[in-house]
Design a protein around this motif. Structure first.
Motif, mmCIF file in Angstrom:
data_model
loop_
_atom_site.group_PDB
_atom_site.id
_atom_site.type_symbol
_atom_site.label_atom_id
_atom_site.label_comp_id
_atom_site.label_asym_id
_atom_site.label_seq_id
_atom_site.Cartn_x
_atom_site.Cartn_y
_atom_site.Cartn_z
ATOM 1 N N PRO A 292 0.832 -1.203 0.000
ATOM 2 C CA PRO A 292 0.000 0.000 0.000
ATOM 3 C C PRO A 292 0.867 1.253 0.000
ATOM 4 O O PRO A 292 2.008 1.221 0.476
ATOM 5 N N SER A 293 0.315 2.337 -0.515
ATOM 6 C CA SER A 293 1.166 3.515 -0.699
ATOM 7 C C SER A 293 1.658 4.087 0.619
ATOM 8 O O SER A 293 2.730 4.674 0.670
ATOM 9 N N TYR A 294 0.886 3.876 1.726
ATOM 10 C CA TYR A 294 1.396 4.428 2.980
ATOM 11 C C TYR A 294 2.678 3.737 3.429
ATOM 12 O O TYR A 294 3.507 4.349 4.088
ATOM 13 N N VAL A 295 2.854 2.476 3.033
ATOM 14 C CA VAL A 295 4.108 1.788 3.347
ATOM 15 C C VAL A 295 5.214 2.269 2.404
ATOM 16 O O VAL A 295 6.327 2.550 2.826
ATOM 17 N N LYS A 296 4.865 2.404 1.126
ATOM 18 C CA LYS A 296 5.875 2.840 0.150
ATOM 19 C C LYS A 296 6.452 4.207 0.520
ATOM 20 O O LYS A 296 7.651 4.428 0.457
ATOM 21 N N ARG A 297 5.566 5.111 0.917
ATOM 22 C CA ARG A 297 6.038 6.452 1.271
ATOM 23 C C ARG A 297 7.091 6.413 2.372
ATOM 24 O O ARG A 297 8.122 7.078 2.298
ATOM 25 N N LEU A 298 6.783 5.608 3.394
ATOM 26 C CA LEU A 298 7.735 5.509 4.502
ATOM 27 C C LEU A 298 9.054 4.928 4.028
ATOM 28 O O LEU A 298 10.128 5.364 4.434
ATOM 29 N N LYS A 299 8.966 3.941 3.149
ATOM 30 C CA LYS A 299 10.195 3.314 2.668
ATOM 31 C C LYS A 299 11.028 4.318 1.876
ATOM 32 O O LYS A 299 12.255 4.320 1.973
ATOM 33 N N LEU A 300 10.356 5.148 1.108
ATOM 34 C CA LEU A 300 11.100 6.152 0.342
ATOM 35 C C LEU A 300 11.828 7.098 1.290
ATOM 36 O O LEU A 300 12.987 7.452 1.076
ATOM 37 N N GLU A 301 11.140 7.497 2.359
ATOM 38 C CA GLU A 301 11.800 8.371 3.329
ATOM 39 C C GLU A 301 13.000 7.671 3.959
ATOM 40 O O GLU A 301 14.029 8.281 4.243
ATOM 41 N N MET A 302 12.813 6.376 4.179
ATOM 42 C CA MET A 302 13.876 5.604 4.786
ATOM 43 C C MET A 302 15.091 5.548 3.860
ATOM 44 O O MET A 302 16.223 5.689 4.296
#
Lengths: 840, 449
Positions: free
Chosen positions: A351-361
């Motif tokens: 889900p995009s909420y997980v992807k966003r966090l990963k990008l920040e990571m």
């Protein structure tokens, strides 16, 4: 219990009101109520189910109350349960009905079946009707003493329910001390856990008015109690373990061997399949080792694998919660995670909420060694079908570029984005190229060549268009067509909907004019005319301003609009390191997910028990916060002396990730000393007229550690350290740990009241008496301060909470001390210092 | 701590649990927020958000929203874990979790919730413990009609030897025959993620595995599970992504793992044996994660080339790299095509059975379904595309990546094994059914082009 909430909703015409059904049910219930026929319980069950299903869909069945209660005079536990469910729902809105049930429930509280006793007691306490509390005390009292653990478990929560309905009834019945007894003696760990939850709530609420409750609350984090819980941690349910672990984070061990003992004991909790237990354990480990830099780093290494396992083994929702915490840790220790960057690659079905966090990571862990791989991966996402994530990926590439790693390769990549001819990719890339150029003007040649090929017609998004226009203005000498592109944009002024773009256009045309006047002149005229006629106030004002300044003096105008620029070295970080530290203190809470400290999204009563941090939270960290300094800054010490406070803030923000905790204690002391000097130097002019104070100021500068108040008739034995240092965390821990040694009310002189318009006034004054402020806040007439002082040449601290009301001219002072024997002496020093406030 | 708990269907509300601090109508507020998270509808609402000081937590299970609200700054993973657990407990009781089974059993669900959460504090989520407090009997819904839940459900296809419906049996309801069947299920479920570069190299690979257990044994006997003796945990030294080891041989190395509470690890270090007394209901005995290189079950080959004016051709090849006695099920391959694709015509290999192709006009996606793929076989799909405009140079940048989902029963990529399952009960006549089942599923199986 379970109220389906919609009972008050106005019913739409299409929805059946259920009136006839309800009266039908009423009739049937009445018939069954007196019956003793075999199988009657089964028919009752069917009817009860119907009643409850009506209740759930929002039909008002409260008129059946009497019949329901009558039918429940049975030993059938399923029927009883349904009846309790029903009663619980309607008693709240209908106190008259509640009174009817009391009898019936009280009788069931004495049933021989412990299940029925427990259920009846739970229902009784759930009625939540204030005028009926007197009926609760008796059954609760016997419930707490019941031989059956189920009944006791229910009774403990019942006490908490009673407390929420009527705190005084609960306290008067002495229930808290009964709970305390159970908590320390009951063999059932769920009862211990419930007592702990209840007492945390009750004592926290009572602590503000009762010294005893405050003491009891402190006792929860005392060594014997914490050890009592820790030694049986495995007997607790996984949820109760979380409760215990949260309490342990507030415990302050006396030495490092104790810390290691606790960590060894809890080590296997990191292998628990329940993520909540793992995160609670991680918090204990992180908090315990804050002051031990090396061990703290080892903890990061240790917790990495379990957290990564939680991310991949749980539901996407759980991954999200754990990733948010990992993100916080990555921000604090990027190098620990830098070799694990592949774990943060996005999977296409997340889900995009997980992807966003990963990008920040990925942005956070990028460093010299992995930037190439990370950026390559991010570029793959830029072509992704998921457009919001594609955009986010491009932004991530930009952020990494601004972090200075391998800019060369990244610029090439960004320029490739511009050539992809996908409008959103172009838009994002333009914004990035603009930011890059502000930081690395040396790349302008390569960038401009590519940007020049982009047709402004293909750029529609305001942010991107503004970025393109900015570049056209800034680099108009290098871009052949710049004046003409700008001119065509000016011609379409009316079609440009974004005020931001029009503002940029005005400025760009001005810049272009100074560089290539003949080619731009007509565009400038048109732009100024359009701008002055613009309906948007800012656009209008800017156009008018340009027009007037041009008329006044063209070279002045050039200096204003087109001054030589310095490359931006660091873009402002949106979050201060202070906030980041605060969020770290609130690890394993919503603060981490929202990236906000709890006081920003919860009101005080809901911040949870024992939340001392929040008491300080509402106050601004005082001048003493300056002793929170990275080790780098120790070297920058000399330079620091020359900077203003504002500049200091900046250096601190950019110099590291706010790893306050890594700082060895003594090094911060030395820096603090230098700051004390500045501050006393600053405060001196205000008192310069007075020779006594002036000479005292010099003494202070020389660091002679003179007794703070020279003119005391019989100087107390106590000498204070003028350069005392204590970081806010240590302060908080101590404050929790120590008992109140002295509590008194002091009067303030009228001069003092007059001087106390802002908290800072008192801070400087007290500092000149070697009493330092760690946090302060409030507005006239109420101010709150936390002070600390240290014994001269001894690591013995005094902590003070001081609440001043200027209207009544009173100060409420609470003193806590490492060395209790000297607290009286310190108190007189404090009183004396305070009495001098406001006197010249 | 928790103010409310409720379950919502895709449309409206269902059941509500209350503590009373949060204003009524929170279910509506929640629902509106989730439905309209972003105007363009492209993004899912995160599982946790705050509206007017109320924190909303939700997890989605079989299309239902399990929601909790609170004003307190609680541990997010605790609440999310709790919601998952509540769903699992309810499923243990109802056999299947669905809107229908919920509606039929809402009194039982209320009863469960009352014991799970009291005044917002979690009391127990153990199906075992709850059994002694909960008295309503479930009304079992016909499992065959329903979308099954949980990883166990995948056994319903494929392997006829196993009673597929057993796993959807309630822990309390008796079977039609009256007597309960003594049996225990141990499922080794692995989800694999692989990303292939455009040149076919493995960029990343990971296995997320679970040993799932569901016991219907009476008398709570102790169980011993023996895993591979050469199993080692933790990849000491070096980077985690150090593909030093070669295919096939060598020990099974897990990066990390965690265990259910009931598991005792007394002899784990010595002989890799897990001992436990399994509680009722379904639960994970062990979760593990592995990044050690493994042989991917499928090799994907994809080519996209321009073939004349406004035309292109796609060739997709899938090769099953596992033994021929194993069959993969429910294989779906998807590939996004250039946005300006208007038409796609497909050509399957001659004699292809159980294959279906589709061009999803709305999101410009190619879809290729294969009912099954037998180990060792290769399948090819050719597609001719028609464009509405000239492509901008590099067509490979406009299409892909190829993603694939599949289920492979009786196959596990990690080679982690349950060597034996021992039930400690002193009776020679006692011989319950033991089902040890393996399955591998694609999590994110992607090939870039």
């Amino acid at each position: 219990m379970a109220p389906p909430a919609q009972s008050q909703r106005s019913q739409s015409p299409s929805q059946p009101s259920g009136k006839s059904e309800v009266s039908d049910l009423k009739l049937q219930l009445r018939q069954l109520a007196g019956s003793r026929a075999p199988g009657v319980d089964d028919s009752k069950r069917e009817l009860f189910k119907k009643v409850i299903s009506y209740m759930t869909i929002g039909i008002d069945v409260s008129s059946l109350f009497g019949e329901m209660v009558m039918c429940s005079a049975t030993s059938d536990i399923v029927l009883k349960k349904m009846c309790y469910l029903y009663v619980g729902n309607y008693a709240k809105v209908n106190p008259d009905l509640a009174l009817l049930t009391i009898n019936f429930l009280q009788r069931d509280c004495h049933d021989e079946d412990p299940m029925i006793r427990g259920l009846a007691l739970r229902s009784l306490c759930s009625l939540r009707v204030a005028n009926l509390v007197e009926y609760l005390v008796g059954p609760l009292g016997s419930g707490l003493k019941d031989s059956n653990s189920y009944v006791r478990t229910v009774a403990v929560v019942g006490v908490l329910k009673l407390y929420h309905i009527s705190a005084s009834t609960c306290v008067d019945a002495d229930f808290p001390s009964t709970l305390k007894h159970l908590m320390l003696n009951d063999p059932d760990t769920q009862i211990v856990a419930n007592c702990l939850s209840a007492l945390e709530e009750i004592w926290s609420a009572e602590a503000s008015t009762s010294e005893e409750a405050a003491r009891e609350r402190e006792a929860l984090i005392s060594k014997p109690f914490i050890y009592y819980l820790l030694n049986r941690i495995k007997e607790f349910s996984e949820w109760a373990q979380c409760l215990v672990l949260e309490l342990v984070t507030k415990y302050v061990p006396s030495d490092s061997s104790e810390i290691f003992d606790i960590m060894n004991l809890l080590e296997d909790r990191l292998q628990h399949a329940n993520g909540a237990v793992v995160l609670a354990t991680v918090k204990v480990f992180l908090q315990l080792t804050l002051s031990m830099t090396d061990v703290h780093q080892q903890v990061y290494e240790r917790i990495k694998a379990p957290l990564l396992t939680l991310v991949s083994s749980g539901s996407p929702e759980q991954s999200y919660a754990v990733l948010s915490h990992l993100h916080l840790l990555v921000m604090r220790a990027p190098y620990v995670f830098s070799s694990d960057y592949k774990h943060f690659y996005c999977q296409y079905n997340e889900p995009s909420y997980v992807k966003r966090l990963k990008l920040e990571m990925l942005t956070a862990v990028a460093n010299e060694s992995n930037t190439y791989e990370i950026v390559t991966e991010l570029c793959e996402y830029a072509a992704n079908v998921d457009i919001p994530i594609a955009r986010e990926s491009i932004r991530a590439v930009g952020k990494i570029a601004l972090q200075q790693y391998d800019v060369n390769a990244i610029v090439d990549r960004l320029l490739q984005f511009l050539e992809m001819e996908k409008d959103y990719v172009t838009a994002e890339a333009l914004v990035l190229v603009k930011d890059l150029l502000r930081k690395y003007p040396q790349w302008s040649h390569d960038c401009i060549a590519v940007v020049g090929n982009i047709s402004s017609k293909n750029v529609q998004e305001p942010k991107a268009k503004a970025a393109l226009i900015w570049m056209l203005g800034e680099y108009s000498q290098d871009m052949q067509d710049a004046p003409y592109i700008l001119e065509s944009l000016v011609e379409n002024w009316d079609e440009e909907h974004s005020a931001e773009v029009r503002l940029h256009l005005l400025t760009a045309v001005m810049k272009c004019f100074f560089k290539r006047p003949p080619e731009t002149q007509s565009a400038l005229g048109a732009a100024l005319a359009a701008g002055i006629g613009d309906f948007h106030q800012d656009v209008h004002d800017r156009a008018l301003f340009y027009y007037r300044i041009l008329r006044y003096n063209v070279s002045v105008a050039e200096r204003v609009v087109n001054p030589p620029k310095q490359a931006v070295s660091v873009f402002a970080d949106t979050q201060s390191s202070e906030i980041k530290d605060r969020i770290f203190d609130e690890f394993n809470s919503l603060s981490v997910l929202y990236q906000k400290s709890s006081y920003m999204f919860t009101d005080k009563e809901h911040r949870g028990p024992l939340e001392f941090a929040d008491e300080l939270g509402n106050l601004s960290i005082g001048e003493a916060a300056h002793n929170v300094i990275s080790s780098q800054r120790v070297e920058e010490n000399d330079k620091d002396l020359l900077l203003t406070t504002a500049e200091k803030e900046e250096t601190r923000g950019s110099s590291n990730n706010g790893s306050v905790y890594a700082v060895p204690y003594d090094s911060s002391t030395s820096v603090f000393a230098s700051q004390t000097q500045i501050e006393s130097a600053i405060s001196n002019p205000t008192t310069a007229g007075h020779s006594q104070h002036a000479s005292f100021g010099i003494d202070d500068l020389l660091g002679l550690g003179m007794p703070a108040v020279p003119d005391v008739a019989s100087p107390p034995q106590l000498k204070l350290n003028t350069k005392a240092a204590l970081d806010p965390n240590a302060f908080q821990q101590k404050w929790r740990q120590l008992p109140v040694a002295l509590s008194q009310e002091l009067s303030l002189s009228p001069q003092a009241v007059a001087s106390l318009t802002v908290p800072q006034a008192l801070l400087r004054h007290m500092q000149s008496h070697s009493i330092h402020c760690i946090a302060s806040g409030g507005q006239s007439p109420n101010f709150k301060f936390f002070f600390f002082a240290q014994k001269y040449e001894e690591p013995s601290n005094y902590l003070v909470e001081c609440i001043i009301n200027t209207t009544s001219a009173k100060a409420q002072v609470k003193i806590k001390a490492d060395d209790q024997r000297t607290s009286q002496a310190f108190s007189s020093l404090f009183e004396l210092a305070l009495s001098k406030f406001g006197t010249p | 701590m928790i103010s409310q708990f409720f379950v919502l269907s895709q449309r409206g509300d269902n059941i509500v649990f209350h503590r009373g601090e949060v204003p009524k109508g929170s279910a509506e507020i929640f629902f509106r927020k989730v439905k309209f998270w972003k105007q363009d509808g492209q993004e899912e609402a995160p599982p946790i958000f705050n509206v007017d000081g109320v924190n909303y937590f939700h997890v989605k299970v079989v299309g239902l929203f399990f929601v909790a609200t609170t004003r307190v700054n609680v541990s997010p993973s605790l609440v999310l874990e709790l919601l998952q657990r509540v769903a699992r407990v309810i499923k243990d009781y109802l056999g299947v979790l669905s809107e229908d089974s919920f509606r039929k059993n809402f009194v039982l669900v209320y009863e469960l919730l009352d014991e799970v959460i009291d005044f917002g504090y979690v009391q127990t989520t153990s199906t075992e413990v709850l059994k002694s407090y909960v008295f309503n009997e479930p009304i079992v819904v016909d499992a065959a009609r329903l979308q099954p839940l949980g990883p166990g459900a995948i056994f319903m296809q494929g392997n006829k030897r196993m009673p597929g419906t057993a796993i959807t049996k309630s822990v309390v309801a008796n079977e039609p025959g009256g007597r309960k069947r003594e049996e225990i299920f141990v499922d080794i479920i692995e989800k694999i993620s692989v990303t292939f570069s455009s040149s076919g190299y493995i960029l990343t690979s990971e296995i997320d595995g679970t040993i799932q257990m569901k016991s219907y044994l009476t008398g709570n006997p102790e169980i011993r599970l023996a895993l591979n003796e050469d199993l080692s945990i933790g990849r000491g030294g070096g980077s985690v992504y150090d593909y030093g080891s070669s295919y096939g041989a060598g020990a099974v190395i897990l990066d990390d793992c965690n265990f259910h509470e009931s598991v005792r690890l007394d002899s784990f270090d010595m002989d890799r044996t897990l001992a436990l007394v399994p509680p009722d209901g379904e639960f994970p005995v062990m979760n593990y994660r592995m990044t050690q290189e493994f042989k991917p079950p499928f090799h994907i080959n994809c080519l996209i080339e321009e073939a004349g004016h406004l035309k292109a051709e796609v060739v997709l090849k899938i090769r099953a790299e596992f033994p021929s006695n194993i069959t993969a099920n429910m294989v779906v391959i998807e590939m996004p095509l250039p946005k300006y694709t208007t038409r796609a015509s497909f050509e399957l290999e001659p004699g292809a059975v159980g294959q279906r192709t589709d061009f999803k006009e709305a999101n410009k996606k190619l879809e290729w379904d294969l009912k099954k793929i037998v180990g060792g076989f290769e399948h090819t799909l050719r597609a001719k595309l028609t464009f509405s405009q000239e492509s901008h140079g590099n067509i490979t940048k406009e299409a892909g990546p190829v993603s694939m989902t599949f289920t492979i029963p009786m196959y596990n990529a990690s080679r982690l094994q349950v060597k034996y399952l021992q039930i400690a009960k002193k009776s020679s006549s006692y011989n319950p059914y033991r089902w040890v089942r393996y399955v591998t599923q694609a999590n994110s199986y992607v090939a870039r082009i």
